[in-house]
Design a protein around this motif. Structure first.
Motif, PDB file in Angstrom:
ATOM      1  N   ASP A  79       0.837  -1.201   0.000  1.00  0.00           N
ATOM      2  CA  ASP A  79       0.000   0.000   0.000  1.00  0.00           C
ATOM      3  C   ASP A  79       0.874   1.255   0.000  1.00  0.00           C
ATOM      4  O   ASP A  79       0.604   2.219  -0.724  1.00  0.00           O
ATOM      5  CB  ASP A  79      -0.908  -0.018   1.229  1.00  0.00           C
ATOM      6  CG  ASP A  79      -1.778   1.224   1.341  1.00  0.00           C
ATOM      7  OD1 ASP A  79      -2.691   1.375   0.515  1.00  0.00           O
ATOM      8  OD2 ASP A  79      -1.535   2.039   2.261  1.00  0.00           O
ATOM      9  N   ASN A 127     -11.025  -8.926  -3.265  1.00  0.00           N
ATOM     10  CA  ASN A 127     -10.380  -7.919  -2.417  1.00  0.00           C
ATOM     11  C   ASN A 127      -9.141  -7.359  -3.105  1.00  0.00           C
ATOM     12  O   ASN A 127      -8.256  -8.122  -3.520  1.00  0.00           O
ATOM     13  CB  ASN A 127      -9.979  -8.528  -1.065  1.00  0.00           C
ATOM     14  CG  ASN A 127     -11.160  -8.705  -0.138  1.00  0.00           C
ATOM     15  OD1 ASN A 127     -12.138  -7.978  -0.235  1.00  0.00           O
ATOM     16  ND2 ASN A 127     -11.075  -9.668   0.761  1.00  0.00           N
ATOM     17  N   ASP A 128      -9.075  -6.033  -3.202  1.00  0.00           N
ATOM     18  CA  ASP A 128      -7.897  -5.388  -3.771  1.00  0.00           C
ATOM     19  C   ASP A 128      -7.514  -4.120  -3.014  1.00  0.00           C
ATOM     20  O   ASP A 128      -6.777  -3.280  -3.510  1.00  0.00           O
ATOM     21  CB  ASP A 128      -8.114  -5.052  -5.250  1.00  0.00           C
ATOM     22  CG  ASP A 128      -9.298  -4.118  -5.485  1.00  0.00           C
ATOM     23  OD1 ASP A 128      -9.896  -3.647  -4.499  1.00  0.00           O
ATOM     24  OD2 ASP A 128      -9.619  -3.860  -6.653  1.00  0.00           O
ATOM     25  N   THR A 129      -8.032  -3.981  -1.773  1.00  0.00           N
ATOM     26  CA  THR A 129      -7.780  -2.800  -0.960  1.00  0.00           C
ATOM     27  C   THR A 129      -7.277  -3.219   0.412  1.00  0.00           C
ATOM     28  O   THR A 129      -7.751  -4.215   0.970  1.00  0.00           O
ATOM     29  CB  THR A 129      -9.067  -1.961  -0.793  1.00  0.00           C
ATOM     30  OG1 THR A 129      -9.601  -1.661  -2.089  1.00  0.00           O
ATOM     31  CG2 THR A 129      -8.777  -0.658  -0.053  1.00  0.00           C
ATOM     32  N   ARG A 134      -3.107  -7.605  -6.819  1.00  0.00           N
ATOM     33  CA  ARG A 134      -4.364  -6.885  -7.062  1.00  0.00           C
ATOM     34  C   ARG A 134      -4.281  -5.437  -6.576  1.00  0.00           C
ATOM     35  O   ARG A 134      -4.823  -4.525  -7.201  1.00  0.00           O
ATOM     36  CB  ARG A 134      -5.530  -7.607  -6.381  1.00  0.00           C
ATOM     37  CG  ARG A 134      -5.861  -8.969  -6.976  1.00  0.00           C
ATOM     38  CD  ARG A 134      -7.189  -9.500  -6.465  1.00  0.00           C
ATOM     39  NE  ARG A 134      -7.224  -9.670  -5.020  1.00  0.00           N
ATOM     40  CZ  ARG A 134      -6.886 -10.787  -4.383  1.00  0.00           C
ATOM     41  NH1 ARG A 134      -6.457 -11.838  -5.073  1.00  0.00           N
ATOM     42  NH2 ARG A 134      -6.958 -10.871  -3.063  1.00  0.00           N
ATOM     43  N   MET A 135      -3.611  -5.228  -5.431  1.00  0.00           N
ATOM     44  CA  MET A 135      -3.482  -3.872  -4.903  1.00  0.00           C
ATOM     45  C   MET A 135      -2.676  -2.986  -5.856  1.00  0.00           C
ATOM     46  O   MET A 135      -3.030  -1.818  -6.087  1.00  0.00           O
ATOM     47  CB  MET A 135      -2.812  -3.909  -3.525  1.00  0.00           C
ATOM     48  CG  MET A 135      -3.684  -4.515  -2.440  1.00  0.00           C
ATOM     49  SD  MET A 135      -2.799  -4.678  -0.857  1.00  0.00           S
ATOM     50  CE  MET A 135      -2.601  -2.951  -0.404  1.00  0.00           C
ATOM     51  N   ALA A 166      -2.370  -3.436  -9.084  1.00  0.00           N
ATOM     52  CA  ALA A 166      -3.187  -3.214 -10.279  1.00  0.00           C
ATOM     53  C   ALA A 166      -4.255  -2.158 -10.032  1.00  0.00           C
ATOM     54  O   ALA A 166      -4.501  -1.282 -10.885  1.00  0.00           O
ATOM     55  CB  ALA A 166      -3.835  -4.533 -10.714  1.00  0.00           C
ATOM     56  N   ARG A 167      -4.888  -2.203  -8.884  1.00  0.00           N
ATOM     57  CA  ARG A 167      -5.925  -1.219  -8.562  1.00  0.00           C
ATOM     58  C   ARG A 167      -5.354   0.195  -8.522  1.00  0.00           C
ATOM     59  O   ARG A 167      -6.011   1.153  -8.942  1.00  0.00           O
ATOM     60  CB  ARG A 167      -6.559  -1.557  -7.208  1.00  0.00           C
ATOM     61  CG  ARG A 167      -7.717  -0.633  -6.817  1.00  0.00           C
ATOM     62  CD  ARG A 167      -8.301  -1.069  -5.481  1.00  0.00           C
ATOM     63  NE  ARG A 167      -9.519  -0.336  -5.176  1.00  0.00           N
ATOM     64  CZ  ARG A 167      -9.562   0.866  -4.598  1.00  0.00           C
ATOM     65  NH1 ARG A 167      -8.418   1.461  -4.249  1.00  0.00           N
ATOM     66  NH2 ARG A 167     -10.700   1.471  -4.363  1.00  0.00           N
ATOM     67  N   ALA A 168      -4.116   0.306  -8.030  1.00  0.00           N
ATOM     68  CA  ALA A 168      -3.479   1.622  -7.941  1.00  0.00           C
ATOM     69  C   ALA A 168      -2.860   2.055  -9.268  1.00  0.00           C
ATOM     70  O   ALA A 168      -2.354   3.181  -9.367  1.00  0.00           O
ATOM     71  CB  ALA A 168      -2.392   1.601  -6.860  1.00  0.00           C
ATOM     72  N   GLY A 169      -2.888   1.179 -10.254  1.00  0.00           N
ATOM     73  CA  GLY A 169      -2.270   1.507 -11.530  1.00  0.00           C
ATOM     74  C   GLY A 169      -0.752   1.531 -11.467  1.00  0.00           C
ATOM     75  O   GLY A 169      -0.099   2.211 -12.252  1.00  0.00           O
TER      76      GLY A 169
END
Length: 429
Positions: free
Chosen positions: A18, A281-283, A51-52, A54-57
């Protein structure tokens, strides 16, 4: 930039991921490698981390592996965050000393020694692999007991810095109380790992700690785990680990009546691993705050960025990375009463050539005496971890101010070695 996390299957790892995502300008990682021998943990943590990102780009490539050599080859930096023996060993660290009337804690006292005995040889083996396959990499040690492990790494000639989240956590709490940005607060943080005092908190050149002690005593008592009366008397803000020294008997009584922290953390870890295994879940989950290690990601990213000399790690007024950070470094005269080779936890200017500890005002006798005492113990604990032997363990326990009596030291030396035999090759001979 390749960053490798040894102990990448830790439930802490998404906290670090994160931070890497949020602070990508400060630390432009292109490859993140998670190394862990436990596939059952590595798989869900790795999937969650991917996934985290990827979600954040975030463009970094994430790799998981059980092979240390593969993981560290060509790395620019390696973070070590492992727990030899897992929560089961931690539970022994926290409970066995109570039978002798001593504090049961995983990083200090008898429990901290047991952890050092298990951990130092493993970390040194890993560091040797890093030296062979990534000779220019910086090693950042987040593995407890940080002071002893960092000393072992430095004594063996490795490029290493120790990291603890206590200082940044206190800085963030003080900044919130003063309603100022965190980086505006300069802490007069000094001592050893898990044995520190904040003796000043400067904002724009003014020490605001006296004001905090007068106006926010209950909040500071909550931060330190000590009574407001003691804080008012000391006029400093001790680390919450000082409660084990200043209120030893009360802590022991409480520990005998409560569930060991190891069991609480094991429950949280099971919940977290289940969340990480959920492909939806990706956060970063809120339950991660129960795991401990608050602000670990910011501390790690800031330290790594400064060591690797990234563009935003200039320390200037607009930099994302502070020029001065609290780290575990060689004493080198910082405290004149300690050997230069001792490891201390103080503010340091972090550069691509390594950390440079800043001058620290002389420690008052109340603090200097305890620092000298525990530093001497750490030297003996490292000797026991490197060379083994129940007698060396007993000597280290005698030197620790939380034990210090022959009866408990003799019994604990025998019991700790027996309980950790599976992780101590010399004890099995």
């Amino acid at each position: 930039m390749k960053l490798t996390i040894i102990g990448g299957g830790s439930t802490y790892t998404p906290e670090l991921v994160d931070g890497l995502a949020r602070l990508r300008a400060a630390l432009p990682v292109t490859e993140l490698v998670l190394v862990d021998p436990d596939e059952n943990r590595l798989a869900p943590v790795g999937a969650m981390s991917r996934r985290m990102l990827a979600r954040a780009g975030h463009p970094a490539r994430l790799v998981t592996t059980t092979d240390t050599t593969t993981g560290v080859t060509g790395a620019d930096a390696v973070v070590i965050q492992l727990r030899v023996g897992g929560q089961a060993a931690r539970r022994i660290d926290e409970t066995l000393p109570l039978a002798c009337g001593c504090v049961g804690q995983e990083t200090t006292g008898a429990g901290g020694l047991a952890k050092a005995l298990r951990t130092v040889p493993v970390v040194l083996d890993l560091a040797q692999t890093i030296a062979e396959h990534a000779p220019d990499a910086w090693i950042v040690d987040f593995t407890n007991p940080v002071g002893i492990v960092t000393r072992a790494l430095l004594d063996a000639g490795h490029r290493a810095v120790g990291l603890c989240n206590v200082a940044i956590h206190v800085q963030r709490r003080i900044a919130a109380l003063l309603d100022v940005p965190p980086n505006a607060v300069e802490l007069g943080h000094a001592g050893l790992n898990h044995l520190t005092w904040v003796r000043s908190a400067h904002v724009n050149g003014t020490d605001r700690l006296p004001e905090l002690l007068d106006r926010h005593l209950p909040a500071l008592a909550d931060i330190s785990g000590l009574t407001g009366d003691l804080l008012h008397h000391l006029r400093t803000l001790p680390s919450y680990y000082l409660s084990y020294y200043y209120e030893h008997d009360r802590i022991v009584d409480r520990q005998r009546l409560t569930t060991p922290r190891a069991e609480q953390v094991a429950d949280v870890e099971r919940e977290l691993l289940a969340l990480y295994a959920d492909p939806a879940n990706d956060t970063r989950p809120p339950q991660l705050s129960q795991r401990g290690g608050a602000f670990y990601s910011e501390a790690a990213v800031h330290l790594l960025a400064a060591l690797l000399g990234t563009p935003d790690a200039t320390g200037g007024p607009d930099a994302q990375v502070p020029g001065v950070q609290v780290a575990n470094v060689r004493n080198n005269g910082t405290f004149p009463f300690l050997p230069d080779r001792a490891v201390v936890e103080v503010p340091a200017r972090i550069t691509s050539k390594g950390p440079l500890p800043l001058p620290v005002p002389p420690l008052e006798p109340l603090y200097a005496g305890l620092v000298a005492h525990v530093s001497a113990y750490e030297e003996l604990a490292l000797d026991a971890a490197l060379h083994g032997g129940v007698e060396r363990v007993r000597t280290a326990l005698l030197a620790h101010p939380l034990i210090g009596q022959d009866g408990p030291a003799d019994r604990l030396a025998t019991d700790l070695v027996a309980a950790n035999r599976a992780h101590l090759p010399w004890a099995a001979r």
